[in-house]
Motif scaffolding. Structure first.
Motif, PDB file in Angstrom:
ATOM      1  N   LEU A 155       0.827  -1.211   0.000  1.00 29.33           N
ATOM      2  CA  LEU A 155       0.000   0.000   0.000  1.00 29.33           C
ATOM      3  C   LEU A 155       0.859   1.258   0.000  1.00 29.33           C
ATOM      4  O   LEU A 155       0.512   2.261  -0.640  1.00 29.33           O
ATOM      5  CB  LEU A 155      -0.912  -0.009   1.234  1.00 29.33           C
ATOM      6  CG  LEU A 155      -2.178  -0.873   1.146  1.00 29.33           C
ATOM      7  CD1 LEU A 155      -2.903  -0.913   2.491  1.00 29.33           C
ATOM      8  CD2 LEU A 155      -3.118  -0.350   0.061  1.00 29.33           C
ATOM      9  N   THR A 156       1.987   1.181   0.687  1.00 27.59           N
ATOM     10  CA  THR A 156       2.893   2.332   0.696  1.00 27.59           C
ATOM     11  C   THR A 156       3.438   2.606  -0.704  1.00 27.59           C
ATOM     12  O   THR A 156       3.484   3.756  -1.167  1.00 27.59           O
ATOM     13  CB  THR A 156       4.040   2.073   1.676  1.00 27.59           C
ATOM     14  OG1 THR A 156       3.490   1.800   2.985  1.00 27.59           O
ATOM     15  CG2 THR A 156       4.958   3.279   1.765  1.00 27.59           C
ATOM     16  N   LEU A 157       3.869   1.544  -1.373  1.00 29.19           N
ATOM     17  CA  LEU A 157       4.378   1.709  -2.733  1.00 29.19           C
ATOM     18  C   LEU A 157       3.306   2.255  -3.673  1.00 29.19           C
ATOM     19  O   LEU A 157       3.568   3.147  -4.511  1.00 29.19           O
ATOM     20  CB  LEU A 157       4.915   0.376  -3.257  1.00 29.19           C
ATOM     21  CG  LEU A 157       6.152  -0.182  -2.546  1.00 29.19           C
ATOM     22  CD1 LEU A 157       6.510  -1.562  -3.109  1.00 29.19           C
ATOM     23  CD2 LEU A 157       7.333   0.770  -2.730  1.00 29.19           C
ATOM     24  N   LEU A 158       2.083   1.736  -3.523  1.00 28.32           N
ATOM     25  CA  LEU A 158       0.993   2.210  -4.382  1.00 28.32           C
ATOM     26  C   LEU A 158       0.649   3.666  -4.085  1.00 28.32           C
ATOM     27  O   LEU A 158       0.315   4.443  -4.999  1.00 28.32           O
ATOM     28  CB  LEU A 158      -0.244   1.332  -4.184  1.00 28.32           C
ATOM     29  CG  LEU A 158      -0.161  -0.088  -4.757  1.00 28.32           C
ATOM     30  CD1 LEU A 158      -1.383  -0.903  -4.335  1.00 28.32           C
ATOM     31  CD2 LEU A 158      -0.035  -0.045  -6.277  1.00 28.32           C
ATOM     32  N   GLY A 159       0.722   4.045  -2.828  1.00 29.45           N
ATOM     33  CA  GLY A 159       0.439   5.429  -2.477  1.00 29.45           C
ATOM     34  C   GLY A 159       1.436   6.390  -3.104  1.00 29.45           C
ATOM     35  O   GLY A 159       1.065   7.460  -3.608  1.00 29.45           O
ATOM     36  N   VAL A 160       2.726   6.017  -3.076  1.00 31.16           N
ATOM     37  CA  VAL A 160       3.736   6.853  -3.712  1.00 31.16           C
ATOM     38  C   VAL A 160       3.487   6.933  -5.221  1.00 31.16           C
ATOM     39  O   VAL A 160       3.612   8.000  -5.850  1.00 31.16           O
ATOM     40  CB  VAL A 160       5.145   6.302  -3.411  1.00 31.16           C
ATOM     41  CG1 VAL A 160       6.192   7.077  -4.202  1.00 31.16           C
ATOM     42  CG2 VAL A 160       5.429   6.376  -1.929  1.00 31.16           C
TER      43      VAL A 160
END
Length: 856
Positions: free
Chosen positions: A716-721
């Motif tokens: 989710l962190t990668l997708l948010g970035v």
């Protein structure tokens, strides 16, 4: 008249010309000038009697006085110049409004040879036939001004001499830019204005019928050279090319005696249009020497034609009539009001003191006018006239005669203005009041402007635009023995920038071999779909037609280059039109899209069935083994993986483009983290049977349950970035296909996309490694081997995906993506759950603790 008869016709003219040499007795009375008495005298240096030296000894070397031994040629045509002088002066003397109470006369010198150009002016300055340079023997009949013509080189030589005495000079020849230089010739005035209308008219006619490949026949004289220069200066800019240029010798009778070789034109078969400028006699001589009469079916444009004389020539020869059928001629309506009647009424006794007039009747009609009888010639009847003699050559008014007539009137109007001015400012104290000096006429000539009786504006302002009007006639056969010239249009030029061509094509009759407007091109026009490639070293009209390249078209004839189609359009097969591209994407209407959808539905249903079986047999040992909850989570995540493939099929939108990577990344992260958790569970479970409290504490604490949320949180962190920096968007790939526009989802940030894939690869590799480490544990209810094999299939699919994805484009990329999602998900489903379903449904005897204990 056939070709031999045509030769006989021309040779007969030569014999008649040379026959005048028999009248040697009259040469004793020959004088180089003629005189018309009046109050004011105008000098004239005009070629009346053209001569030619007959031996090398008689060529002028300026070492001694030249002998007057000549062969006269074509005197009866040039004699019209003198008759136009007589007509103009008599007309002015009868006019009560122009020079009243003053008579105007002339003193004419025969200017027949450019080598002896200064002989006449020196005689005029000396006042006697035997000229004495720098001496004036007579002053009572001194001319006030000079008329020269018709050759500019003669006028230049005379002007250089007379400029010493400030004598004004009016020329009657073709306009010459050198003579218009007032720094060199301040006292010289040209009657003929600079006229490029004729060349413009010919070019306009060529453009009207789209004739681009023409041949030029031009008389080798000053007028011909100027016409050729004007043509070449303008013809290139109009896209017309000259296939060849043939200079025609003007003194054709002389060359007929000496023999002249001319160029053979039979090789120019593609040239169907010839432009001719010169006298028709020059062209006839060219026909005889070049056998051009054998080259039929050509269109001639005769830029310098005398219609009356042209009709008479065509009437004499049926061969010429057939040869020129369908041709055109440009002609001015040359007219001197009353001059034709003056010529028709001319009788042998009209000018008894003019020896030239006497010679004219003797040479043409072989009779001697009174009072002089030459040799054995008979006297001319007193009641005869030129009208009864039907002398056609003399009756045709020439442009030079009109120029001479205008020059005389220009002199008369300037003298009239000067006399009026002298009367106004007359003073009794002025002792020289009655004496007129040549230099006093200069300012009046410079500003003269009047309209002659023919309606033409006459002035010496070289910057003034002179309107020129040319009639365009078409030669057509009227009867079997007679052709007529029919006016089919006109060309009007008010200025070099303002000219118009009017053509009535209905009246035109083309040569008999043409059913329609003939073509004259070096290369046929390049139609739509092609462009012109001009080869180096060849004329611009000779080119190659090249098919337009891909994505380019040409929608006009003879385009210099092809134009590209807009991005949203593509060229048709003929490359002459751009067609709108159709919009396409991986849709249900495509067979590939339908196949992928059906496959996704089948796998989704299969996953749902397996989930139902596991729910129904959730209390069975095989379901309960290896963490029943993780199995349910894995089945649900696989179902979501199959369902997320539907986001890739159909017309992309902004929402679907953003949901595609999010759902793909999250569902596969959930699936792989669940597989990793199950692998850890297997290892921890079998580690309980071994000594050691650490593994026991890890198992009891349920650390494997924290693997899934931790892995999903990282993704989710990668997708948010990714979504915050450069989210995916809809892109129309116009250049990727020929006839259609493919709508795709652009990944936005390629780096983020590969980071997400790399993270999934790490999870897959970790799951495979953990499962591989537990492959040798007891496998009765142990799925370590199944997890190992499923992860091997999963990794194989996605390792293969990367090169295949980069080697495809358009909607095939989307299909590869969907296929990889379905195949990897199906690998996990089949390798992990299908063996268990087999035991549950077909081998229930193995799905019990008793079986496990017996086996142990």
């Amino acid at each position: 008249m056939s070709l031999p008869l045509l030769c006989l016709f021309l040779i007969q003219q030569l014999l008649l010309t040379l026959g005048e040499m028999t009248h040697q007795s009259c040469s004793d009375y020959w004088e180089p000038s003629t005189y018309m008495k009046a109050d004011i005298i105008i000098g004239a240096f005009i070629p009346i009697y053209i001569t030619l030296e007959i031996s090398e000894a008689n060529k002028i070397t300026f070492e001694k006085k030249p002998d007057p031994v000549e062969i006269p040629l074509e005197r009866w045509k040039n004699y019209q110049y003198l008759l136009s002088l007589y007509f103009a002066f008599e007309e002015i003397n009868k006019d009560i409004h122009l020079l009243p109470n003053v008579t105007l006369g002339f003193h004419l010198y025969n200017a027949f040879n450019s080598h002896r150009a200064l002989e006449g002016p020196l005689m005029w300055l000396s006042g006697r036939n035997e000229f004495i340079p720098n001496y004036k023997c007579k002053t009572q009949h001194k001319a006030l001004a000079i008329i020269t013509g018709i050759r500019p080189e003669f006028s230049a030589a005379v002007g250089t001499l007379l400029e010493v005495y400030k004598v004004p000079q009016v020329t009657c020849g073709t306009f010459d830019s050198v003579l218009s230089n007032k720094d060199i010739y301040p006292s010289l005035y040209q009657t003929s204005p600079k006229d490029t209308a004729l060349s413009q008219g010919v070019i306009s006619l060529l453009e009207h019928f789209d004739w681009r490949w023409v041949g030029l026949f031009v008389a080798d004289d000053l007028k011909g050279k100027e016409f050729l220069s004007d043509m070449k200066a303008e013809i290139t800019s109009e896209g017309i090319c000259v296939a060849f240029t043939e200079n025609l010798q003007t003194n054709w009778k002389i060359h007929l005696m000496s023999g002249v070789g001319l160029v053979n034109l039979k090789k120019h078969t593609q040239v169907n249009v010839y432009v001719f400028y010169g006298d028709i006699d020059d062209l006839l001589f060219y026909f005889l020497n070049n056998e051009i009469m054998l080259i039929r079916n050509k269109v001639w444009i005769m830029a310098k034609a005398n219609l009356v004389y042209l009709e008479s020539v065509l009437y004499e020869s049926k061969d010429l009539m057939n040869f020129f059928e369908g041709s055109f001629s440009f002609s001015k309506n040359i007219n001197i009001p009353g001059f034709k009647h003056f010529l028709e009424a001319l009788t042998p006794s009209q000018y008894p003191g003019d020896l030239y007039f006497h010679k004219f009747w003797l040479d043409n009609f072989h009779c001697s006018p009174p009072p002089l009888l030459c040799g054995n010639s008979k006297p001319c009847p007193l009641n005869t006239s030129l009208k009864t003699k039907q002398e056609k050559d003399l009756m045709i008014t020439s442009e030079s005669s009109v120029s001479i007539w205008n020059a005389v009137y220009a002199m008369a109007h300037a003298l009239h203005e000067m006399l009026l001015r002298k009367t106004e400012i007359a003073s009794q104290k002025d002792a020289n009041q009655d004496r007129l000096l040549p230099w006093q006429l200069q300012p009046f000539l410079r500003k003269i402007q009047f309209t002659n009786t023919a309606g033409d504006q006459i002035s010496f302002d070289k910057n003034k635009n002179h309107m020129a009007k040319y009639d365009i006639t078409n030669i057509m056969e009227y009867t079997s023995h007679y052709s007529c010239l029919v006016k089919v249009g006109e060309f009007v030029s008010k200025s070099p920038q303002d000219h118009n061509l009017f053509i009535n094509e209905v009246l035109i009759k083309w040569p008999s071999n043409f059913n329609q407007t003939p073509q004259s091109v070096c290369t046929q026009s390049c139609g739509p779909g092609f462009w012109k490639l001009v080869e180096e070293g060849r004329p611009a009209c000779c080119f190659s037609c090249v098919f337009c390249p891909e994505r380019h078209i040409s929608n006009q004839t003879d385009q210099q280059e092809c134009i590209p189609c807009p991005i949203q359009e593509y060229p048709n097969p003929e490359r002459n039109n751009c067609l709108p591209k159709s919009v396409t994407f991986l849709s249900l209407e495509d067979s590939l899209g339908m196949t992928l959808v059906c496959t996704a539905l089948c796998f989704s249903v299969s996953t749902a069935v397996v989930l139902g079986i596991f729910l129904k047999h959730q209390d069975s040992p095989i379901v309960k083994a290896n963490n029943r909850t993780l199995s349910f989570i894995l089945l649900i995540s696989l179902l979501l993986c199959f369902l997320c493939s539907f986001l890739f099929i159909g017309q992309p939108s902004t929402a679907s483009c953003i949901l595609q990577p999010i759902t793909f990344a999250l569902t596969f992260t959930l699936t792989l983290s669940t597989v990793l958790a199950k692998s850890i569970t297997v290892i921890l479970a079998f580690s309980l049977v071994k000594p050691g409290r650490t593994m026991r504490r890890l198992f009891v604490s349920g650390i494997y349950n924290s693997v899934i949320p931790l892995c999903v949180l990282i993704q989710l962190t990668l997708l948010g970035v990714w979504m915050g920096t450069s989210p995916p968007y809809v892109e129309a790939g116009a250049h990727s296909a020929y006839s259609y526009i493919i709508i795709l989802c652009n990944k936005g940030s390629v780096t983020s996309f590969y980071c997400v894939l790399a993270y999934l690869g790490i999870l897959a590799l970790g799951s495979f490694t953990v499962a591989f480490l537990g492959r040798d544990l007891p496998d009765t209810f142990n799925e370590a081997k199944l997890l190992t094999f499923s992860m091997l299939v999963f990794c194989s699919v996605w390792v293969t995906f990367l090169p295949v994805y980069h080697s495809t484009k358009d909607k095939a990329m989307v299909a590869v993506e969907v296929f990889s999602i379905l195949s990897s998900s199906a690998g996990l489903l089949g390798c992990i759950f299908f063996p268990k379903c087999y035991i549950i449904l077909l081998r229930p005897d193995k799905n019990s603790l008793k079986c496990f204990k017996n086996k142990s």
